[in-house]
Design an enzyme around this catalytic site. Sequence first.
Site, mmCIF file in Angstrom:
data_model
loop_
_atom_site.group_PDB
_atom_site.id
_atom_site.type_symbol
_atom_site.label_atom_id
_atom_site.label_comp_id
_atom_site.label_asym_id
_atom_site.label_seq_id
_atom_site.Cartn_x
_atom_site.Cartn_y
_atom_site.Cartn_z
ATOM 1 N N SER A 153 27.211 4.585 -23.751
ATOM 2 C CA SER A 153 26.380 3.749 -23.828
ATOM 3 C C SER A 153 25.665 4.101 -22.745
ATOM 4 O O SER A 153 24.861 2.652 -22.006
ATOM 5 C CB SER A 153 27.438 2.032 -22.972
ATOM 6 O OG SER A 153 27.869 1.499 -23.773
ATOM 7 N N LYS B 205 22.029 2.751 -23.349
ATOM 8 C CA LYS B 205 21.499 0.907 -23.137
ATOM 9 C C LYS B 205 20.500 1.536 -21.683
ATOM 10 O O LYS B 205 19.933 0.875 -21.703
ATOM 11 C CB LYS B 205 22.832 0.653 -22.267
ATOM 12 C CG LYS B 205 23.388 0.238 -23.117
ATOM 13 C CD LYS B 205 24.747 -0.736 -22.823
ATOM 14 C CE LYS B 205 25.496 -0.845 -24.303
ATOM 15 N NZ LYS B 205 27.044 -1.398 -23.461
ATOM 16 N N TYR C 64 22.269 -0.213 -32.378
ATOM 17 C CA TYR C 64 22.448 -0.055 -31.467
ATOM 18 C C TYR C 64 23.513 1.689 -31.999
ATOM 19 O O TYR C 64 23.866 1.773 -30.810
ATOM 20 C CB TYR C 64 24.258 -1.122 -31.192
ATOM 21 C CG TYR C 64 24.931 -0.988 -30.399
ATOM 22 C CD1 TYR C 64 23.922 -1.182 -29.303
ATOM 23 C CD2 TYR C 64 25.673 -1.256 -30.553
ATOM 24 C CE1 TYR C 64 24.776 -1.953 -27.895
ATOM 25 C CE2 TYR C 64 27.381 -0.913 -29.776
ATOM 26 C CZ TYR C 64 26.706 -1.301 -27.816
ATOM 27 O OH TYR C 64 27.388 -1.426 -27.048
ATOM 28 N N TYR D 39 30.436 -1.717 -15.502
ATOM 29 C CA TYR D 39 31.401 -2.532 -16.088
ATOM 30 C C TYR D 39 31.853 -3.833 -14.715
ATOM 31 O O TYR D 39 30.824 -4.353 -14.073
ATOM 32 C CB TYR D 39 32.406 -2.391 -17.520
ATOM 33 C CG TYR D 39 31.381 -1.195 -18.260
ATOM 34 C CD1 TYR D 39 30.123 -2.008 -18.815
ATOM 35 C CD2 TYR D 39 32.187 -0.060 -18.415
ATOM 36 C CE1 TYR D 39 29.670 -1.137 -19.725
ATOM 37 C CE2 TYR D 39 31.775 -0.006 -19.143
ATOM 38 C CZ TYR D 39 30.318 0.564 -20.689
ATOM 39 O OH TYR D 39 29.649 0.480 -21.644
ATOM 40 N N VAL E 23 32.392 5.059 -22.918
ATOM 41 C CA VAL E 23 32.839 5.563 -23.130
ATOM 42 C C VAL E 23 33.275 6.781 -23.941
ATOM 43 O O VAL E 23 34.672 7.249 -24.219
ATOM 44 C CB VAL E 23 33.780 4.400 -24.429
ATOM 45 C CG1 VAL E 23 34.045 2.927 -23.809
ATOM 46 C CG2 VAL E 23 32.964 3.561 -25.562
#
Length: 317
Positions: A76, A79, A201, A253, A271
């Site tokens: 991630s 992103k 993605y 998060y 992760v």
Amino acid sequence: MPPLTSLHPALERHDFSAILETINREVRERFGEGEVADYIPKLASVPIDRFGMALVTLDGQVHCAGDAREPFSIQSIAKVHGLTLALDVAGAELFDRVGREPSGVSYNSLVQLEFEQGIPRNPMINAGALVVADIILSHYERPREVLLEFMRARSGNPGVGFDPEVFASEKETGFRNAALANFLRSFGNIHNDIEAVLDFYYSQCSLRMDCVDLARSMLYLADGGFCPVSDTQVTRADRAKRINAVMLTCGTYDAAGDFAFHVGLPAKSGVGGGIVAVVPKVMSLCVWSPGLDTRGNSLLGGHALHRFTEITGLSVF
């Protein structure tokens, strides 16, 4: 531009190599804490006894320790770079389709998405990143190649690439992401083919880089959108400011508040065990340790960044 040492005296005052080695020793005494991301089979096989840390200053100094040159799946963290690409083609209209508030729930929550009528809370959670991926697919003819070229240019490493095994592993087990994408589509917030959005993605999540490359790739966010690696204005200064703000409030998060409390830097986790962080006008950093906490952030990586800001005083607060 004035000398960097006049911008922040810590660049002159601290021995960063020694600080990173101190943190490296401390972290290695705690090996075994946390759990690897076993819901992605390829990541489940990564040894938990790994730790790397790197920082790169705006004038090009590189300091690293531990396994900082061992490539890993950035997940991630990508992103952030995807958001940069999307903002540059969609502008502020991007935020009509994805919010910029902390989620307060798990990064792959379906419940919140239903309650808020298909508008993800922010671009750093999975649903928000899927919308960003959709925007990228709508504006770029060769999105995977564009992203890859972007990452190679920001890191200065032409060898950066996708890991096909991680991509396949994510695609085979990405049922919740597929559910999120279809749910978004039901609200009219995905415009492209679902499989194409998911494939992009998973591709960005499967990028493989090391701590030094990732730290370099974040320098443009430490310098108002200017990338010193490629000597290029990558994005506007106001957009770099907004990306940093979203990282600070949403990048880890539902642990973003704790992370801001203990570390105090804009950051993004993945992760795969990586966390990148930005000290505006000074440097960017990356840590990697595969053992995750219960919220999906690197447990020892977060501790390492806490120790770094504690020792150096380098924080946005």
